[in-house]
Design a protein around this motif. Structure first.
Motif, PDB file in Angstrom:
ATOM      1  N   VAL A 159       9.498  15.552 -10.823  1.00 45.31           N
ATOM      2  CA  VAL A 159       8.230  16.124 -11.290  1.00 45.31           C
ATOM      3  C   VAL A 159       7.098  15.449 -10.532  1.00 45.31           C
ATOM      4  N   PHE A 160       6.265  16.272  -9.873  1.00 47.57           N
ATOM      5  CA  PHE A 160       5.105  15.744  -9.166  1.00 47.57           C
ATOM      6  C   PHE A 160       3.853  16.054  -9.971  1.00 47.57           C
ATOM      7  N   CYS A 161       3.140  15.001 -10.357  1.00 45.64           N
ATOM      8  CA  CYS A 161       1.959  15.129 -11.214  1.00 45.64           C
ATOM      9  C   CYS A 161       0.764  14.554 -10.473  1.00 45.64           C
ATOM     10  N   ALA A 162      -0.125  15.422 -10.026  1.00 48.40           N
ATOM     11  CA  ALA A 162      -1.307  14.966  -9.298  1.00 48.40           C
ATOM     12  C   ALA A 162      -2.546  15.620  -9.892  1.00 48.40           C
ATOM     13  N   GLY A 163      -3.314  16.341  -9.078  1.00 50.24           N
ATOM     14  CA  GLY A 163      -4.582  16.885  -9.524  1.00 50.24           C
ATOM     15  C   GLY A 163      -4.503  18.335  -9.953  1.00 50.24           C
ATOM     16  N   ALA A 164      -5.661  18.960  -9.989  1.00 52.99           N
ATOM     17  CA  ALA A 164      -5.785  20.355 -10.420  1.00 52.99           C
ATOM     18  C   ALA A 164      -6.961  20.987  -9.700  1.00 52.99           C
ATOM     19  N   VAL A 165      -7.035  22.312  -9.770  1.00 56.55           N
ATOM     20  CA  VAL A 165      -8.212  23.023  -9.260  1.00 56.55           C
ATOM     21  C   VAL A 165      -9.377  22.730 -10.197  1.00 56.55           C
ATOM     22  N   MET A 166     -10.403  22.102  -9.687  1.00 55.07           N
ATOM     23  CA  MET A 166     -11.559  21.744 -10.512  1.00 55.07           C
ATOM     24  C   MET A 166     -12.709  22.734 -10.350  1.00 55.07           C
ATOM     25  N   ASP A 167     -12.898  23.264  -9.135  1.00 57.61           N
ATOM     26  CA  ASP A 167     -13.959  24.243  -8.896  1.00 57.61           C
ATOM     27  C   ASP A 167     -13.370  25.637  -9.082  1.00 57.61           C
TER      28      ASP A 167
END
Length: 482
Positions: free
Chosen positions: A184-192
């Motif tokens: 499982v790769f857990c990083a960021g997200a679309v913020m804009d």
């Protein structure tokens, strides 16, 4: 009393529902207690550990090793304040997290092991971890989560590129040594959300990690007091954050789109590995309201087509992120929160209920297969009740490890236990007339581990044979009235 025996298949729910159990904020709670409290198992239980074996403080828990250190934020310690992973080069699989993994699996649930780990470790260390874990079936390994941030030790010691490269290297070793484990790769997200071109944080450094991972993950809260426990959350302070439900939903959906774009259009399941609304922010009486609105939005958006589920963080918490709060006088005692009652209703929602498919009628002996919480073969005993019972017990001669479901309520029968009282299944749901019900049984491994002697598919499946039908004691009247 048993009309017939049928084979039954356990299949995925429309949306997976998982649960966190223990972290830097709370101790692990055993699965017997959780099952008795909630009434049914989860798909996955997430436990959180750290592995920095080359550090001088290792293998102590860092908050204990550095108890006199002045810190102003939860992650100021030399390494992360999770429980120490006791396996690896130390070769000790008798302790933790292995006993917890065994406890989770024997109760019919799969494991997500969240592991923050030193990215400088050689392949020798990583291969040993993979070999530690391969006996535990279809588990998930979440490596160096929230790696788009700057708070964990991996982000403080290594560049984003080094973190991404380490994930790829470790994942490839897992595939070689323990192909039953999903990474499982857990990083960021679309913020804009309004941008013409969707972007996630550090995607150049992390593209190969997104491609290598089996599952994509985000940790998102509708409200979170991230300054806990070093300040008190008050209106206007800068140590909490709130995300409106619609923003939260769109962030998930657009992140799923962007992750797939980074993976040449190939879709992976997207999960939220830590999710809740913090009672420190909204107050404990209102904690469930936004969670229920988020669930309604998932259903409205047909999210089952792209969303793999969420994990409630967590069962018991020292702050207000739990179904229970840890009693400050006694950490082995939990104080139920209003969210607990609401969450038990969420558990009953068909959207989150694993599907059971009844197959052909069969006879004993019958072999049951345990693949995992979303793929198992068991048996169903059809029983006709004249009315609501006063006594309903099931008695076994065979020494089996079983998960048993009747009338929507789940029970655990351990090896060495002969009799299970099934009456709690009728405490809240009376039967008013003659009714036919099924007693459904599955057989996860009693040891919590799969058996290498069972065949080529032993990493994926565990087999158990029932030779003798259990006996039922059903009575419709009190023995005596007083």
């Amino acid at each position: 009393m048993v009309n017939k025996i049928s084979k039954v298949m356990l299949r995925p729910a429309k949306c997976g529902l998982d649960l966190g159990d223990g972290s830097e904020r709370a101790e692990y709670v055993d699965q017997d207690y959780i099952l008795q409290t909630l009434g049914r198992p989860h798909r996955n239980i997430n436990i959180m550990y750290t592995y920095y074996p080359k550090d001088k403080e290792w293998p102590q828990r860092i908050s204990e090793a550095c108890k006199d250190m002045e810190i102003h934020f939860q992650w100021d310690y030399p390494y992360d304040d999770y429980f120490p992973y006791e396996g690896g080069i130390g070769e000790d699989t008798s302790g933790q997290p292995f006993e917890q993994i065994r406890d989770i699996r024997r109760h019919g649930q799969d494991v997500t092991l969240t592991l923050t780990i030193d990215c400088s470790l050689s392949d020798e260390y990583l291969r040993k971890i993979a070999r530690d874990l391969r006996n535990f079936g279809r588990m998930r390994l979440r490596i160096n989560h929230e790696c788009d941030g700057d708070w964990f030790t991996h982000n403080q010691r290594f560049s984003y590129q080094e973190i991404g490269d380490f994930f790829v290297r470790f994942s490839k070793i897992i595939k070689e040594e323990a192909p039953n484990i999903l990474t499982v790769f857990c990083a960021g997200a679309v913020m804009d959300l309004d941008a013409e071109e969707l972007k996630v944080g550090h995607e150049e450094e992390f593209t190969e990690a997104y491609r290598q991972a089996d599952i994509w993950s985000m940790d998102c809260y509708l409200a979170l007091h991230y300054g806990w426990p070093f300040d008190v959350c008050e209106k206007g302070s800068d140590s909490y954050a709130v995300t409106p439900v619609e923003t939260f939903y769109q962030r998930l959906k657009k992140s799923a789109i962007r992750f797939a774009q980074l993976n040449d259009g190939k879709v992976r399941p997207l999960v939220v590995s830590e999710f809740n609304t913090d009672g420190d922010v909204v107050g404990p009486k209102h904690q469930a309201e936004s969670i229920k609105r988020f669930i309604a939005r998932l259903k409205e958006g047909h999210a089952e087509e792209w969303f793999g589920g969420f994990s409630l963080y967590q069962f018991r918490d020292r702050g207000r992120l739990g179904l229970e709060i840890e009693d400050p006088n006694n950490k082995s005692v939990g104080i139920p929160q209003p969210l607990l009652k609401e969450y038990k209703e969420i558990l009953k929602d068909d959207y989150f209920m694993p599907r059971m498919e009844t197959k052909a009628e069969t006879k004993l002996p019958v072999t049951m297969r345990w693949g995992g919480a979303e793929d198992a073969e068991g048996i169903a005993l059809e029983v006709t009740l004249e009315k609501n019972p006063e006594f309903f017990e099931i008695n076994f001669e065979e020494n089996l490890n079983l998960m048993i479901e009747i009338n929507g309520h789940w029970f655990y029968k351990a090896e060495g236990t002969d009799c299970i009282d099934l009456m709690p299944a009728f405490f809240d749901q009376d039967i008013k007339e003659r009714t036919t019900l099924s007693i459904t049984m599955f057989a996860p491994p009693a040891s919590g581990e799969n058996d290498p002697s069972q065949g080529e598919d032993w990493m994926e499946n565990y087999y158990c044979t029932m030779h003798k039908l259990p006996e039922l004691r059903i009575r419709y009247e009190a023995i005596e009235e007083v």
